[in-house]
Design an enzyme around this catalytic site. Sequence first.
Site, PDB file in Angstrom:
ATOM      1  N   SER A  40       0.859  -1.181   0.000  1.00 54.52           N
ATOM      2  CA  SER A  40       0.000   0.000   0.000  1.00 54.52           C
ATOM      3  C   SER A  40       0.895   1.230   0.000  1.00 54.52           C
ATOM      4  O   SER A  40       2.070   1.157   0.383  1.00 54.52           O
ATOM      5  CB  SER A  40      -0.882   0.005   1.258  1.00 54.52           C
ATOM      6  OG  SER A  40      -1.516   1.262   1.446  1.00 54.52           O
ATOM      7  N   TYR A  78      -2.157   0.166  10.679  1.00 52.50           N
ATOM      8  CA  TYR A  78      -2.290  -0.420   9.340  1.00 52.50           C
ATOM      9  C   TYR A  78      -1.006  -0.217   8.544  1.00 52.50           C
ATOM     10  O   TYR A  78      -0.504  -1.148   7.898  1.00 52.50           O
ATOM     11  CB  TYR A  78      -3.477   0.212   8.619  1.00 52.50           C
ATOM     12  CG  TYR A  78      -3.642  -0.223   7.184  1.00 52.50           C
ATOM     13  CD1 TYR A  78      -4.132  -1.481   6.869  1.00 52.50           C
ATOM     14  CD2 TYR A  78      -3.312   0.638   6.138  1.00 52.50           C
ATOM     15  CE1 TYR A  78      -4.287  -1.882   5.545  1.00 52.50           C
ATOM     16  CE2 TYR A  78      -3.458   0.254   4.817  1.00 52.50           C
ATOM     17  CZ  TYR A  78      -3.949  -1.008   4.526  1.00 52.50           C
ATOM     18  OH  TYR A  78      -4.089  -1.404   3.219  1.00 52.50           O
TER      19      TYR A  78
END
Length: 253
Positions: A144, A157
Amino acid sequence: MTQPVALITGGATGIGKETAKILAAKGAIVYISGRRSDVGEEAVAEIRAAAAGSGGDAFFVQNDVGDEEAVASMFSDIVSRHGRLDMAVNNAGINTESKTLADSDTQAFRAMLETNVLGVYHCMKLEIRQMLAQGHGSIVNLASIAGLNGIPWTGTYAATKHAVVGLTKSAALDHATQNVRINAIAPGAIHTDIIDASIALGVYDTSAIAAIHPMQRMGRPEEVARAICWLLSDEASFVTGHIMNIDGGFQAK
């Protein structure tokens, strides 16, 4: 030519499903895994429809990548059926909260670690072992932009996605001379069902998400899927240890 065999974790929705459609349409046998059998079987029907006439096929395996024994059973079944695994996409991932680190919840972080880090680790170990045994293979992990940057309200995260980047680069170096390539994709915000659900709950604002990308929009799952399929293919034969940004220009800022 031997029909390629692929596994996509978290393949019943979003980026995973779009990747499965492309691979099956090119004639691959694609296994998708996930936790929800109803969603998985619906996805299989869509993937088979996309593959009509190509010889490709799709199957769903109910599986939690955080459970190492379940992952081992899934791999054993695939390899016993086909004798090999040519391509793998470690796509299963979750984001269970949007908070500052100081306000974050330990159990929420633990859940993300189980899926996003240990899930990738469990799968990579078995994928690499099988690919080494057969003499070839290609793996793509889902990282990501949060795995390459610090992003507010996503510290826990982001930590899991930084771990995915580390696993990818290190394993790629481990096996660079053994015909096993390992890469990762670092998407920006992609317009998936998960994003839609978060927007509906008021967690995210569509315009605010779009605005963080220089292209001023969210990405589409198929835009990421096409890049994944290229990295998996022999067209990317000299690419390993690479983290590809599919982010509407975010990383160029």
